[in-house]
Design an enzyme around this catalytic site. Structure first.
Site, PDB file in Angstrom:
ATOM      1  N   ASP A  53     -70.068  22.055  -5.167  1.00 33.34           N
ATOM      2  CA  ASP A  53     -70.802  21.718  -3.957  1.00 33.34           C
ATOM      3  C   ASP A  53     -71.299  22.957  -3.228  1.00 33.34           C
ATOM      4  O   ASP A  53     -70.945  24.089  -3.575  1.00 33.34           O
ATOM      5  CB  ASP A  53     -69.909  20.877  -3.032  1.00 33.34           C
ATOM      6  CG  ASP A  53     -69.625  19.503  -3.606  1.00 33.34           C
ATOM      7  OD1 ASP A  53     -70.584  18.762  -3.849  1.00 33.34           O
ATOM      8  OD2 ASP A  53     -68.439  19.185  -3.839  1.00 33.34           O
ATOM      9  N   TYR A 111     -58.749  25.465 -10.313  1.00 31.68           N
ATOM     10  CA  TYR A 111     -59.413  25.881  -9.086  1.00 31.68           C
ATOM     11  C   TYR A 111     -58.461  26.768  -8.297  1.00 31.68           C
ATOM     12  O   TYR A 111     -57.228  26.624  -8.385  1.00 31.68           O
ATOM     13  CB  TYR A 111     -59.776  24.676  -8.219  1.00 31.68           C
ATOM     14  CG  TYR A 111     -60.971  23.895  -8.693  1.00 31.68           C
ATOM     15  CD1 TYR A 111     -62.262  24.223  -8.283  1.00 31.68           C
ATOM     16  CD2 TYR A 111     -60.819  22.800  -9.554  1.00 31.68           C
ATOM     17  CE1 TYR A 111     -63.358  23.496  -8.709  1.00 31.68           C
ATOM     18  CE2 TYR A 111     -61.914  22.074  -9.990  1.00 31.68           C
ATOM     19  CZ  TYR A 111     -63.184  22.428  -9.562  1.00 31.68           C
ATOM     20  OH  TYR A 111     -64.274  21.714  -9.989  1.00 31.68           O
TER      21      TYR A 111
END
Length: 286
Positions: A53, A111
């Site tokens: 994003d 992540y």
């Protein structure tokens, strides 16, 4: 003649990009990469391992692409970099084994999320870390690393993370293999999360809600109920700037990249958010 497949390992700082996927508003990673590839002689679309994003960074994003006949991955390695913008780069371009697909062959991802839990973020790291005191729901809170680590660790396992991702993402069981907090020095901490898949905003909601619970602004009972049953909670979506797609994993028989490349990434900038501080890395006790 058939077009030949290639696997690309790219990095980017997401600060000035409007996310990965091409969109009408422009200035996305996909747009910048595909435009650069056209200039390098490859006028074909790419297929990424996943989308990030707006504002999210990537140490390792992987993309599949078809090259023109007689055009090799070695040629792309030479011709592409001069056309890329400063915050986007190529680490490796390689012809993968038959059947490889950047998205569908992926076995999991890691992540990392950076948080300044103490002290003050350095100028170099400021654009890439979350500062809890800037969040209205955390302002004035004392966040103990041990407590944050405990709450993050409670999320490990195979479960429905419905309460921790956008409802536009498919609701299904996902496995979070590990979720740990590491001290990097100077009050900077790093959350490391490994899993077989993540829903949209899942890392940001999980980190933000763990911080909210550690601060006492969300009850631990509600936090754990959300983990156990997917019960909706008024969670916190941590800001994008602290999030980094660290690694995309593939089965050994399909992985286009060597263990040595994964350990010492060729062409990766040795600056934040990729290079870690020089202080020893220790895991916070849960």
């Amino acid at each position: 003649m058939k077009r030949t497949p290639a696997a690309l390992w790219i990095w980017y700082r997401g600060t000035d990009f409007r996310g990965f996927q091409r969109q009408p508003e422009g200035n996305t990673v996909q747009e910048a990469l595909e435009d650069a590839m056209k200039k390098a002689g490859v006028p074909y679309p790419i297929m990424p391992a996943g989308r990030t994003d707006r504002g999210v960074h990537a140490r390792m994003q992987v993309a599949s692409v078809r090259l023109p006949p007689c055009y090799t991955s070695e040629m792309l390695s030479e011709r592409l970099p001069p056309h890329l913008p400063p915050d986007l780069g190529l680490c490796v371009a390689r012809r993968p084994v038959p059947g490889f697909h950047a998205q569908w062959s992926a076995a999991g991802k890691e992540y990392r999320y950076r948080i300044q839990l103490g002290g003050t973020a350095s100028a170099a790291w400021l654009p890439y870390v979350m500062e809890p005191h800037t969040e209205p729901r955390l302002e004035g809170s004392v966040l103990k690393p041990e407590r944050v680590a405990e709450l993050l660790g409670a999320a490990v396992g195979r479960r429905d993370f419905h309460a921790f991702h956008e409802h536009s993402s498919l609701r299904k069981p996902r496995t979070l293999e590990s979720s740990t907090l590491h001290e990097l020095g100077g009050g900077l901490f790093e959350v490391r999360l490994k899993g077989d898949g993540f829903g949209r905003y899942q890392v940001r909601y999980l980190v933000g809600s763990a911080l909210l619970t550690a601060a006492g602004a969300l009850s631990e009972e509600h936090y754990r109920a959300a983990l156990d049953s997917g019960t909706t909670i008024p969670g916190l979506k941590a800001p994008a700037k602290g999030l980094l797609l660290w690694e995309v994993r593939y089965p050994a028989e399909l992985d286009p990249f060597t263990p040595e490349e994964r350990a010492r990434v060729p062409g990766l900038p040795q600056t934040p958010p990729f290079a870690l501080p020089s202080e020893p890395d220790t895991e916070a006790a849960a």
